[in-house]
Design a protein around this motif. Structure first.
Motif, PDB file in Angstrom:
ATOM      1  N   TYR A  70      11.903   3.113   0.242  1.00  0.00           N
ATOM      2  CA  TYR A  70      11.065   2.826   1.403  1.00  0.00           C
ATOM      3  C   TYR A  70      11.323   3.918   2.447  1.00  0.00           C
ATOM      4  N   TYR A 180       5.458  -5.078   3.436  1.00  0.00           N
ATOM      5  CA  TYR A 180       5.570  -5.020   1.985  1.00  0.00           C
ATOM      6  C   TYR A 180       5.666  -6.382   1.317  1.00  0.00           C
ATOM      7  N   LEU A 183       3.221  -6.765  -1.632  1.00  0.00           N
ATOM      8  CA  LEU A 183       2.891  -5.613  -2.457  1.00  0.00           C
ATOM      9  C   LEU A 183       3.579  -5.685  -3.812  1.00  0.00           C
ATOM     10  N   ASN A 187       5.865  -0.649  -8.073  1.00  0.00           N
ATOM     11  CA  ASN A 187       5.273   0.660  -7.847  1.00  0.00           C
ATOM     12  C   ASN A 187       5.957   1.408  -6.707  1.00  0.00           C
ATOM     13  N   GLU A 188       5.983   2.722  -6.842  1.00  0.00           N
ATOM     14  CA  GLU A 188       6.482   3.586  -5.770  1.00  0.00           C
ATOM     15  C   GLU A 188       5.345   3.860  -4.795  1.00  0.00           C
ATOM     16  N   ILE A 189       5.638   3.821  -3.493  1.00  0.00           N
ATOM     17  CA  ILE A 189       4.616   4.063  -2.476  1.00  0.00           C
ATOM     18  C   ILE A 189       4.721   5.512  -2.012  1.00  0.00           C
ATOM     19  N   ILE A 193       0.065   6.911   1.518  1.00  0.00           N
ATOM     20  CA  ILE A 193      -0.232   5.480   1.478  1.00  0.00           C
ATOM     21  C   ILE A 193       0.727   4.730   2.398  1.00  0.00           C
ATOM     22  N   GLU A 194       1.979   5.167   2.451  1.00  0.00           N
ATOM     23  CA  GLU A 194       2.950   4.549   3.365  1.00  0.00           C
ATOM     24  C   GLU A 194       2.498   4.685   4.814  1.00  0.00           C
ATOM     25  N   GLU A 231      -1.113   1.830  -6.060  1.00  0.00           N
ATOM     26  CA  GLU A 231       0.262   1.819  -5.558  1.00  0.00           C
ATOM     27  C   GLU A 231       0.663   0.490  -4.938  1.00  0.00           C
ATOM     28  N   THR A 232      -0.272  -0.224  -4.343  1.00  0.00           N
ATOM     29  CA  THR A 232       0.072  -1.453  -3.636  1.00  0.00           C
ATOM     30  C   THR A 232      -0.256  -2.718  -4.419  1.00  0.00           C
TER      31      THR A 232
END
Length: 296
Positions: A70, A180, A183, A187-189, A193-194, A231-232
């Motif tokens: 994160y 989050y 979510l 998946n990696e954000i 997108i973050e 991703e989300t």
């Protein structure tokens, strides 16, 4: 009850050893703050049997929890539930400042936890919390009070610390956006997108469109939409409504505002659309939800 640790640039291993040794003698609620160089990296994960509230006051860092990364910016909070493995890597070009509050939830008043089950869920779920600038200022004043009790303890400090932590949790619950919570954790954000997620969290009351947000990151709407979903696990519209609905829940429980006023304040273009979205997500109307929760 308290631990003071203000050495600058302690090595990761040295800090963890000292922190855990001190924890053996201070089994309760405590706070410590440190300044880190932006190249500092804790290259191993650790766990502990208490909830940790991590506040990044200055700088940037990547917080890894249970193998998922994160990205945190100044003013962000991350809550780590007891037992989850985590580590920190600091980034950027300026020194980083952070505070860590360790909380043994058994010390919180039972009546408080019974009355606020949402607080129990918060400290039992690892996740990032985004705050507005106004709330950041309020929390930093609260952290100063906590550091005073930590550094200059007397016979009243233990009880005051518990009260300050309960106040902290209520402020987070009232004003924080838990970005989050729903979510897909597998998946990696990515960075863009973050940033979009953070922007939505801080601007949910505005008229947010896919075209507007995608253009902020130089992406075409169709590609941004596909990437956001991938991703989300949620579409752009689903995520915007998710943030708006959870902010509406906060307002339903903490204000006397009308359903229409809450709907408009949270970015819904009509109270009827808000009611439909609310019922679809929670299988209850906003009015019934408020009545049920307040009567508990």
């Amino acid at each position: 009850m308290f631990v003071k640790c203000d050495k600058k640039y302690q090595s990761g291993k040295e800090f963890i050893d000292n922190f855990m040794i001190t924890k053996e003698y201070h089994d309760g609620i405590f706070i410590e703050q440190q300044t880190r160089v932006p190249t500092f990296m804790m290259n191993y994960e650790h766990t502990h049997n208490y909830c940790e509230i991590f506040y990044l006051k200055k700088g940037m860092c990547t917080y890894t929890v249970e193998k998922k990364k994160y990205h945190l910016s100044a003013g962000d909070i991350f809550i780590v539930r007891a037992g989850d493995s985590h580590s920190t890597c600091y980034e950027g070009t300026e020194e980083c400042q952070r505070l860590v509050i360790a909380c043994n939830s058994d010390l919180l008043h039972k009546e408080f936890l019974d009355k606020h089950p949402e607080v129990c869920r918060t400290i039992s779920t690892s996740g990032k919390v985004v705050l507005s600038d106004m709330v950041k200022n309020k929390l930093e004043a609260l952290f100063s009070d906590m550091m005073f009790e930590n550094d200059m303890p007397d016979d009243y400090s233990s009880d005051l610390m518990i009260l300050l932590v309960m106040k902290l949790l209520l402020i987070i619950q009232r004003h924080g956006i838990f970005v989050y919570e729903q979510l897909d954790s597998s998946n990696e954000i990515s960075s863009d997108i973050e940033q979009a997620i953070n922007y939505i969290a801080l601007n949910y009351s505005l008229s947010l469109t896919l075209d507007e947000i995608s253009s902020m990151f130089g992406l075409c709407p169709s590609y941004f939409s596909k990437k956001f979903k991938q991703e989300t696990g949620m579409t752009f519209k689903e995520y915007v409504n998710y943030i708006r609905l959870h902010k509406a829940i906060q307002m339903l429980l903490t204000t006397d505002d009308s359903i229409t006023k809450i709907a408009l304040a949270c970015g819904f273009n009509s109270s009827n659309y808000f009611k439909d979205c609310f019922h679809k997500s929670f299988n209850i109307s906003p009015r019934e939800y408020r009545k049920l929760r307040i009567s508990i």
